[in-house]
Design an enzyme around this catalytic site. Structure first.
Site, short mmCIF file in Angstrom:
data_model
loop_
_atom_site.label_atom_id
_atom_site.label_comp_id
_atom_site.label_asym_id
_atom_site.label_seq_id
_atom_site.Cartn_x
_atom_site.Cartn_y
_atom_site.Cartn_z
N CYS A 88 9.21 2.10 -7.54
CA CYS A 88 10.21 1.10 -7.89
C CYS A 88 11.20 1.67 -8.92
O CYS A 88 11.90 2.61 -8.62
CB CYS A 88 9.53 -0.19 -8.36
SG CYS A 88 10.67 -1.61 -8.38
N HIS A 194 6.62 -1.30 -3.53
CA HIS A 194 5.39 -1.16 -4.31
C HIS A 194 4.22 -0.85 -3.38
O HIS A 194 3.69 -1.76 -2.75
CB HIS A 194 5.11 -2.44 -5.09
CG HIS A 194 6.04 -2.69 -6.23
ND1 HIS A 194 5.80 -2.23 -7.50
CD2 HIS A 194 7.22 -3.34 -6.28
CE1 HIS A 194 6.79 -2.59 -8.30
NE2 HIS A 194 7.67 -3.27 -7.57
N GLU A 196 1.26 -0.27 -4.21
CA GLU A 196 0.06 -0.96 -4.72
C GLU A 196 0.00 -2.42 -4.28
O GLU A 196 -1.05 -3.06 -4.39
CB GLU A 196 0.00 -0.85 -6.24
CG GLU A 196 0.96 -1.74 -7.02
CD GLU A 196 2.36 -1.19 -7.16
OE1 GLU A 196 3.14 -1.76 -7.93
OE2 GLU A 196 2.68 -0.19 -6.47
#
Length: 214
Positions: A88, A194, A196
């Site tokens: 990001c 992202h 994650e």
């Protein structure tokens, strides 16, 4: 092997660490994931991750205020060539500069600027939610192995990187206009989305990064 996630006060550190730990476990990788704000820990790491949320200038200032971190990044990533992943705003900081609420210098690893998304009427800013990844023909990368054309990833951002070299854009997303999603060169790779938060696709990407030998 150790992978260090840089803690400079801007980033989903817990989420990133948990996802990397899970990716390592699922991939059968003997990798220790360490969150650190100590520049000296980069010297003992085999891989480095720079997350980031918020405004470009705030993140750049936060990184600069960590003692010796900028010098350590230059030494370990640029000079020694350790695998590096920016996430990001961490990816955006790889650019020459960002123009969010002013003009701020980036790391200068990817030529270009970070500017506000120019989405047409009807597209909300920030760009938030799931969107597909379109891989540039011929740009397949070891960290993107196993990710199919059009795979979905999770985004939250209002600014995007405009790379000077189209060859360094590995994937883009259609948000009324092309938005850079993945950039890379040499030992560097960055994702605007992202990983994650991107479920199976994100875990696959993170496991690939932990295996990657540029």
């Amino acid at each position: 092997m150790t992978c260090v996630i840089i803690d400079y006060g801007s980033g989903n550190l817990r989420s990133a660490a948990k996802a990397l730990e899970r990716a390592a476990a699922q991939g059968g990788l003997d990798t220790a994931i360490k969150v650190s704000d100590r520049a000296e820990d980069l010297a003992n790491a085999e891989r480095i991750v720079l997350p980031g949320v918020g405004a470009f200038g705030d993140c750049r200032q936060g990184l600069a205020t960590v003692p010796d971190m900028m010098d350590a990044l230059d030494m370990e990533v640029r000079q020694k060539g350790k695998p590096f992943l920016g996430i990001c705003v961490g990816m955006q900081l790889m650019a020459d500069r960002g123009v969010e609420h002013g003009t701020y210098s980036g790391l200068g690893w990817i030529g270009g600027e970070v500017k506000r998304i120019e989405a047409p009427a009807g597209y909300k800013i920030p760009h938030m939610g799931w969107n597909d990844l379109n891989f540039r023909p011929g740009a397949r990368h070891p960290v993107l192995e196993g990710l199919d054309q059009g795979v979905h990833a999770y985004f939250v951002h209002s600014y995007s990187l405009r790379a000077e070299d189209p060859g360094q854009v590995l994937a883009w997303t259609d948000y009324g206009a092309p938005v850079t999603s993945v950039v890379g060169r040499d030992n560097l790779i960055g994702t605007q989305f992202h990983p994650e938060k991107s479920q199976a696709a994100g875990l696959r990407l993170l496991a690939n990064f932990l295996r990657w030998t540029p």
